[in-house]
Each structure stands twice: as C-alpha cells, then as structure tokens.
Design an enzyme around this catalytic site. Structure first.
Site, short mmCIF file in Angstrom:
data_model
loop_
_atom_site.label_atom_id
_atom_site.label_comp_id
_atom_site.label_asym_id
_atom_site.label_seq_id
_atom_site.Cartn_x
_atom_site.Cartn_y
_atom_site.Cartn_z
N ARG A 171 0.82 -1.21 0.00
CA ARG A 171 0.00 0.00 0.00
C ARG A 171 0.85 1.25 0.00
NH1 ARG A 171 -3.60 -0.46 4.94
NH2 ARG A 171 -1.69 -1.38 5.71
N ASN A 215 -6.24 -2.92 2.55
CA ASN A 215 -6.19 -4.37 2.68
C ASN A 215 -7.61 -4.91 2.80
OD1 ASN A 215 -3.40 -4.51 2.66
ND2 ASN A 215 -3.22 -4.53 4.88
#
Length: 89
Positions: A18, A36
């Site tokens: 990320r 996520n």
C-alpha cells in the site's frame, strides 16, 4: 478524467504494497485509495489521467520488491468515489 478499481492478489499484505502504491499514485498525479481486504487482497481505487492509470496498472502487476503479485483484476470505476488525494485505509 478516468478512474479504475484494482483487486491485487498474491503476497501483497505486510510487504509495503500500500505504501508503494501511494508513492506511485503520487508520482503519476493520481488520487484514490489502497486498502487491505480480509481475504488477503489489496483494493486500489484511482482517478486521473487515463495514460497515468495505465502506467500505474503496469506497476501494480509488479508491486514493490518484497511483494509477489499473482493477479490483478481491473474494472472501470466512478471517479467521484475515488475521493481526493491518495490515502491508505
């Protein structure tokens, strides 16, 4: 302005995926988010220039050095839902 939603599978959680995604989005002038998912995938939503999104999609297929991307699902997305800036959720 174009927008897209990506679902990235593989070893993509716990490997700075990320954070790397946010860096690439900033570099390409894209806005959106990465988060996520409970099933181990990462969802990425971006909006911006279509060519930048295409370049971004290429990066998602590789990911950061510690990641192992197995697949990337891609779909068009309503750019209004992408939000402002790029955030990690």
């Amino acid at each position: 302005m174009a927008a897209a939603r990506f679902l990235v599978s593989g070893k993509v959680q716990g490997v700075f995926f990320r954070a790397g995604t946010r860096e690439q989005a900033w570099r390409l002038g894209l806005r959106g988010h990465a988060r996520n998912l409970a099933d181990g995938r990462v969802e990425v939503v971006v909006a911006g220039d279509a060519a930048a999104i295409e370049a971004f999609a290429g990066w998602l297929r590789r990911g950061p050095p510690m990641a192992r991307v197995e697949s990337v699902e891609h779909a068009a997305f309503d750019e209004v839902e992408a939000g402002g800036g790029f955030v990690i959720r």
